[in-house]
Design a protein around this motif. Structure first.
Motif, PDB file in Angstrom:
ATOM      1  N   LYS A 127       0.725  -0.854  -0.347  1.00 15.53           N
ATOM      2  CA  LYS A 127       0.045   0.134   0.546  1.00 15.53           C
ATOM      3  C   LYS A 127       0.695   0.773   0.282  1.00 15.53           C
ATOM      4  CE  LYS A 127      -4.014   1.794   2.361  1.00 15.53           C
ATOM      5  NZ  LYS A 127      -4.708   2.061   3.796  1.00 15.53           N
ATOM      6  N   ASP A 128       2.053   1.125   1.028  1.00  8.52           N
ATOM      7  CA  ASP A 128       2.472   2.346   0.977  1.00  8.52           C
ATOM      8  C   ASP A 128       3.487   2.663  -0.803  1.00  8.52           C
ATOM      9  OD1 ASP A 128       2.212   2.943   3.150  1.00  8.52           O
ATOM     10  OD2 ASP A 128       4.403   2.437   3.888  1.00  8.52           O
ATOM     11  N   GLY A 129       3.280   0.970  -1.322  1.00 11.31           N
ATOM     12  CA  GLY A 129       4.332   1.521  -3.230  1.00 11.31           C
ATOM     13  C   GLY A 129       3.311   1.925  -3.925  1.00 11.31           C
ATOM     14  N   MET A 130       2.386   2.114  -3.540  1.00 11.81           N
ATOM     15  CA  MET A 130       1.673   2.302  -4.651  1.00 11.81           C
ATOM     16  C   MET A 130       1.036   3.986  -3.782  1.00 11.81           C
ATOM     17  SD  MET A 130       0.065   0.211  -6.700  1.00 11.81           S
ATOM     18  CE  MET A 130      -1.281   1.607  -7.001  1.00 11.81           C
ATOM     19  N   LYS A 131       1.013   3.837  -2.482  1.00  8.62           N
ATOM     20  CA  LYS A 131       1.405   5.520  -2.580  1.00  8.62           C
ATOM     21  C   LYS A 131       1.863   7.007  -2.754  1.00  8.62           C
ATOM     22  CE  LYS A 131      -1.206   5.148   1.388  1.00  8.62           C
ATOM     23  NZ  LYS A 131      -1.637   5.648   3.088  1.00  8.62           N
ATOM     24  N   SER A 132       2.783   6.055  -3.162  1.00  8.97           N
ATOM     25  CA  SER A 132       4.082   6.566  -3.560  1.00  8.97           C
ATOM     26  C   SER A 132       4.712   7.003  -5.137  1.00  8.97           C
ATOM     27  CB  SER A 132       5.636   6.101  -2.939  1.00  8.97           C
ATOM     28  OG  SER A 132       5.447   4.513  -4.024  1.00  8.97           O
ATOM     29  N   LYS A 133       4.242   6.452  -5.918  1.00 12.92           N
ATOM     30  CA  LYS A 133       3.581   5.634  -6.910  1.00 12.92           C
ATOM     31  C   LYS A 133       2.958   6.774  -7.655  1.00 12.92           C
ATOM     32  CE  LYS A 133       5.547   1.253  -8.229  1.00 12.92           C
ATOM     33  NZ  LYS A 133       5.024   0.365  -8.420  1.00 12.92           N
ATOM     34  N   VAL A 134       1.885   6.573  -7.153  1.00  8.65           N
ATOM     35  CA  VAL A 134       0.810   7.918  -6.876  1.00  8.65           C
ATOM     36  C   VAL A 134       0.948   9.166  -6.753  1.00  8.65           C
ATOM     37  CG1 VAL A 134      -1.626   8.676  -6.189  1.00  8.65           C
ATOM     38  CG2 VAL A 134      -1.349   6.083  -6.843  1.00  8.65           C
ATOM     39  N   HIS A 135       1.592   9.672  -6.224  1.00  7.36           N
ATOM     40  CA  HIS A 135       2.452  10.451  -5.288  1.00  7.36           C
ATOM     41  C   HIS A 135       3.084  11.445  -6.549  1.00  7.36           C
ATOM     42  CE1 HIS A 135       5.235  13.188  -3.312  1.00  7.36           C
ATOM     43  NE2 HIS A 135       4.027  13.728  -2.616  1.00  7.36           N
TER      44      HIS A 135
END
Length: 345
Positions: A127-135
């Motif tokens: 979930k943190d990895g997806m958040k960083s990519k979206v950011h």
């Protein structure tokens, strides 16, 4: 009517001559490329057009002999005995002789171990990895930086680096006369490649950590000839494979062009044959772009060869490029000797 018929026959014969000449030119180019690919006694980085390679060497040597001829501000040589053209005044190395990144490099094994020891669940990590990519996708500043990079790549032509060599020669800046102190030096970034010895993935940080390393980076035969002016005197004083466990030579062959990278992958056995066996373990092949590292390492031109002196803490203490001068080679050898007396720091 006879006159017009005669003209038409001349035109047809002229077109036939042009067509014949075109076929001859294509056959000459095909024979040239065949000879270049069959020269197995030369290093693999020399595969390509020999005409272009010779043009590189001739243009840079002519510029080194008469460096002021390509500059706009050059003045004609004064008529009189004893008057000589002064050498081109090179600028100092960028960033005051500092190369690298401020972050300490970590191998992928260390990162995987730290993630394994973490108590967080795999779902939370994903979930943190997806958040960083979206950011990253929605970050305006990063998008503008990416846009600038794309515009720069689009504006620079295919032969832009070659034109730079013809204009400035094989030296873009001069190295410092002393190595950088440990508190001001930056870290060498980690680069993952393929080992020449085992053909398995290998990481640069795992090789250089804990040792004094001379890192030689090249991607062309033109660059290899330049770094040999540094590596040959270095290996005479600190040879590889003779009980020398503190000082080592690390070679990095970078192929950013996908077509050339494919050729190098096929010709790896011949590369292994041309490189001495004691240097296979420290020879890394990298088949991807290092565009994000060219500015921190001051490597603007991919046709040149670069050398970096790295201490046991993975910090770059000195760097140079192009054909080594007597002053640069002396600085390199003295710096390695000083680091070995201090235990690599």
């Amino acid at each position: 009517m006879a006159l017009f018929a005669g003209r038409s026959s001349v035109v047809k014969s002229g077109r036939a001559c042009v067509y014949i000449h075109r076929i001859q030119a294509q056959s000459i180019l095909a024979a040239t490329s065949t000879r270049a690919t069959t020269r197995l006694n030369r290093p693999i980085t020399s595969i390509g057009s020999p005409i272009l390679y010779r043009t590189f060497c001739i243009s840079s040597r002519l510029h080194d002999q008469n460096p002021s001829s390509g500059s706009k501000d050059s003045k004609p040589k004064a008529s009189g005995s004893g008057s000589e053209t002064p050498p081109r005044d090179l600028p100092l190395s960028p960033y005051g002789g500092r190369f690298g990144v401020p972050e300490q490099p970590l191998s992928t094994k260390s990162l995987a171990q730290s993630q394994t020891n973490s108590k967080r669940s795999p779902f939370a990590k994903a979930k943190d990895g997806m958040k960083s990519k979206v950011h990253d996708w929605t970050d305006k500043g990063k998008n503008l930086e990416r846009r600038k990079e794309l515009i720069t790549d689009f504006q620079s032509g295919y032969f832009a680096e070659f034109s730079e060599l013809s204009r400035t020669g094989s030296k873009l800046w001069k190295a410092t006369e002393n190595m950088i102190s440990a508190d001001k030096a930056l870290y060498m970034p980690n680069i993952i490649g393929t080992s020449l010895k085992t053909s398995e993935p290998i990481e640069l940080v795992d090789i250089i950590r804990g040792k004094i390393s001379l890192l030689a980076i090249s991607g062309t035969r033109f660059g290899e000839e330049q770094i040999e002016t540094f590596t040959e005197p270095f290996l005479k004083k600190w040879p590889m494979g003779e009980g020398n466990s503190k000082v080592q030579l690390v070679e990095l062959n970078i192929q950013e062009n996908p077509l050339k990278a494919g050729l190098v992958r096929i010709m790896v056995p011949f590369v292994r044959k041309n490189i001495p066996e004691e240097r296979h373990a420290n020879y890394i092949l990298h088949y991807k772009s290092i565009k994000h590292l060219k500015d921190p390492l001051s490597m603007p031109n991919s046709y040149l060869g670069y050398v970096f002196l790295i201490d046991s803490n993975c910090k770059i203490r000195w760097g140079a490029h192009g054909k080594g001068t007597e002053t640069e080679v002396k600085t390199l050898l003295d710096s390695v000797q000083r680091l070995s007396e201090r235990g690599g720091r």
